[in-house]
Design an enzyme around this catalytic site. Structure first.
Site, PDB file in Angstrom:
ATOM      1  N   GLY A  48      45.180  30.829  46.212  1.00  0.00           N
ATOM      2  CA  GLY A  48      44.672  29.758  47.274  1.00  0.00           C
ATOM      3  C   GLY A  48      45.702  29.415  47.138  1.00  0.00           C
ATOM      4  N   GLU A  49      46.314  27.672  46.879  1.00  0.00           N
ATOM      5  CA  GLU A  49      47.442  26.452  47.081  1.00  0.00           C
ATOM      6  C   GLU A  49      47.208  26.658  45.925  1.00  0.00           C
ATOM      7  OE1 GLU A  49      47.920  27.349  50.243  1.00  0.00           O
ATOM      8  OE2 GLU A  49      50.284  26.196  49.263  1.00  0.00           O
ATOM      9  N   SER A  50      49.023  26.950  45.347  1.00  0.00           N
ATOM     10  CA  SER A  50      48.847  26.669  43.921  1.00  0.00           C
ATOM     11  C   SER A  50      49.196  25.239  43.975  1.00  0.00           C
ATOM     12  CB  SER A  50      50.333  27.704  43.232  1.00  0.00           C
ATOM     13  OG  SER A  50      51.093  27.486  44.332  1.00  0.00           O
ATOM     14  N   CYS A  80      48.665  36.019  43.284  1.00  0.00           N
ATOM     15  CA  CYS A  80      48.692  35.419  44.716  1.00  0.00           C
ATOM     16  C   CYS A  80      49.035  33.882  44.323  1.00  0.00           C
ATOM     17  CB  CYS A  80      47.747  35.568  45.734  1.00  0.00           C
ATOM     18  SG  CYS A  80      48.783  35.159  46.778  1.00  0.00           S
ATOM     19  N   ARG A 107      57.790  31.451  46.751  1.00  0.00           N
ATOM     20  CA  ARG A 107      56.322  30.959  47.128  1.00  0.00           C
ATOM     21  C   ARG A 107      56.451  31.736  48.789  1.00  0.00           C
ATOM     22  NH1 ARG A 107      54.370  25.379  47.284  1.00  0.00           N
ATOM     23  NH2 ARG A 107      52.188  26.056  48.482  1.00  0.00           N
ATOM     24  N   ILE A 136      48.340  37.863  51.067  1.00  0.00           N
ATOM     25  CA  ILE A 136      47.843  36.548  51.791  1.00  0.00           C
ATOM     26  C   ILE A 136      49.266  35.949  50.995  1.00  0.00           C
ATOM     27  CG2 ILE A 136      46.404  35.352  52.611  1.00  0.00           C
ATOM     28  CD1 ILE A 136      44.388  36.915  51.598  1.00  0.00           C
ATOM     29  N   ARG A 137      49.879  35.558  52.219  1.00  0.00           N
ATOM     30  CA  ARG A 137      51.444  34.409  52.410  1.00  0.00           C
ATOM     31  C   ARG A 137      51.449  34.418  50.849  1.00  0.00           C
ATOM     32  NH1 ARG A 137      49.783  28.609  53.394  1.00  0.00           N
ATOM     33  NH2 ARG A 137      52.170  28.714  53.705  1.00  0.00           N
ATOM     34  N   HIS A 173      45.829  40.501  46.184  1.00  0.00           N
ATOM     35  CA  HIS A 173      44.822  39.958  45.477  1.00  0.00           C
ATOM     36  C   HIS A 173      43.476  41.475  45.641  1.00  0.00           C
ATOM     37  CE1 HIS A 173      44.559  35.623  46.670  1.00  0.00           C
ATOM     38  NE2 HIS A 173      45.566  36.527  47.699  1.00  0.00           N
ATOM     39  N   GLU A 175      40.789  41.509  44.432  1.00  0.00           N
ATOM     40  CA  GLU A 175      38.892  41.093  43.806  1.00  0.00           C
ATOM     41  C   GLU A 175      39.015  40.563  45.499  1.00  0.00           C
ATOM     42  OE1 GLU A 175      41.956  38.832  43.639  1.00  0.00           O
ATOM     43  OE2 GLU A 175      41.291  37.187  45.417  1.00  0.00           O
TER      44      GLU A 175
HETATM   45  N1  GLN Z   1      50.843  30.891  49.258  1.00  0.00           N
HETATM   46  C1  GLN Z   1      50.035  29.943  48.410  1.00  0.00           C
HETATM   47  C2  GLN Z   1      51.163  29.119  47.777  1.00  0.00           C
HETATM   48  O1  GLN Z   1      51.978  29.171  47.612  1.00  0.00           O
HETATM   49  C3  GLN Z   1      49.043  30.868  47.198  1.00  0.00           C
HETATM   50  C4  GLN Z   1      48.836  32.207  48.944  1.00  0.00           C
HETATM   51  C5  GLN Z   1      47.516  32.776  48.347  1.00  0.00           C
HETATM   52  O2  GLN Z   1      47.408  32.364  47.005  1.00  0.00           O
HETATM   53  N2  GLN Z   1      46.835  33.819  48.613  1.00  0.00           N
HETATM   54  O3  GLN Z   1      50.010  28.366  47.161  1.00  0.00           O
END
Ligand code: GLN
Length: 197
Positions: A48-50, A80, A107, A136-137, A173, A175
């Site tokens: 997600g977004e940390s 992630c 990140r 993913i990112r 990921h 999952e």
């Molecule tokens: N870019 C997100 C972060 O820095 C991590 C991306 C992800 O969990 N797929 O938190």
């Protein structure tokens, strides 16, 4: 009885983890509040977004209780953003991670051109079949400290799966695939931690 797995459900792809575990027949629990940690053998911190995950953990008051539980042996797996949250140190200013896993993480480290990609990797202990890793990112593990085992690397040597005692971190990921092998690895860690307690 199998292990009971909690999934931190404040932000990110926690539903994908819950559904994945349920398809495997695993008992799951959504975790937002400290009292929900009672009786679980393992916790997954999803992607997600940390920064958001950390902010919401602080709002729900779960950061310190979760940290204590993981320190006392409950298995933890960060995928992630979740791996970012577990790290000791980030090369970025934000967020403030939990400081549990002896890794330094950067990140969004693959740059804009390769924001998201998939590749086959070999993961130690999972046999010879490649694992399809979805990034993913994704964050990069810059360095690993004492006690950290690197389970998988990209061709250029970048670690993308790491394990330290009762903790597991993946830049990618599992999952989002239908390969259950890393989930099984984690379930084994959770069962071992439940036996010790
Ligand atoms: N870019 C997100 C972060 O820095 C991590 C991306 C992800 O969990 N797929 O938190």
């Amino acid at each position: 009885m199998g292990a009971k797995i909690g999934v931190l459900a404040v932000q990110g792809d926690f539903l994908e983890h819950l559904r994945f575990l349920q398809r495997m027949g695993v008992e799951t629990r959504e975790i937002r509040l400290p009292q929900q940690l009672e009786g679980i053998d393992g916790i997954i911190i999803p992607g997600g977004e940390s920064t958001t995950i950390c902010r919401l953990m602080d709002i729900y008051g779960i950061r310190e209780p979760l940290k204590r539980r993981i320190r006392s042996g409950t298995a933890a797996w960060g995928t992630c953003a979740g791996m970012i949250v577990l790290a000791t140190r980030l090369t970025n200013d934000r967020p403030m991670p939990m400081g549990l896993m002896n890794i330094v993480v950067t990140r969004n480290a693959f740059g804009r051109q390769v924001d998201s990609f998939e590749t086959d990797i070999e993961v130690a202990g999972l046999g010879t079949d490649a694992f399809r890793a979805v990034f993913i990112r994704a964050p990069i593990v810059q360095s690993v400290g004492d006690g950290v085992e690197v389970l998988a690397k990209l061709d250029d040597g970048t670690p993308v799966a790491v394990k330290q005692g009762n903790m597991l971190g993946t830049s990618f990921h599992p999952e989002l695939t239908d390969d259950t092998r890393i989930h099984e690895l984690f379930l084994g860690m959770a069962e071992a931690s439940s036996k010790k307690r």
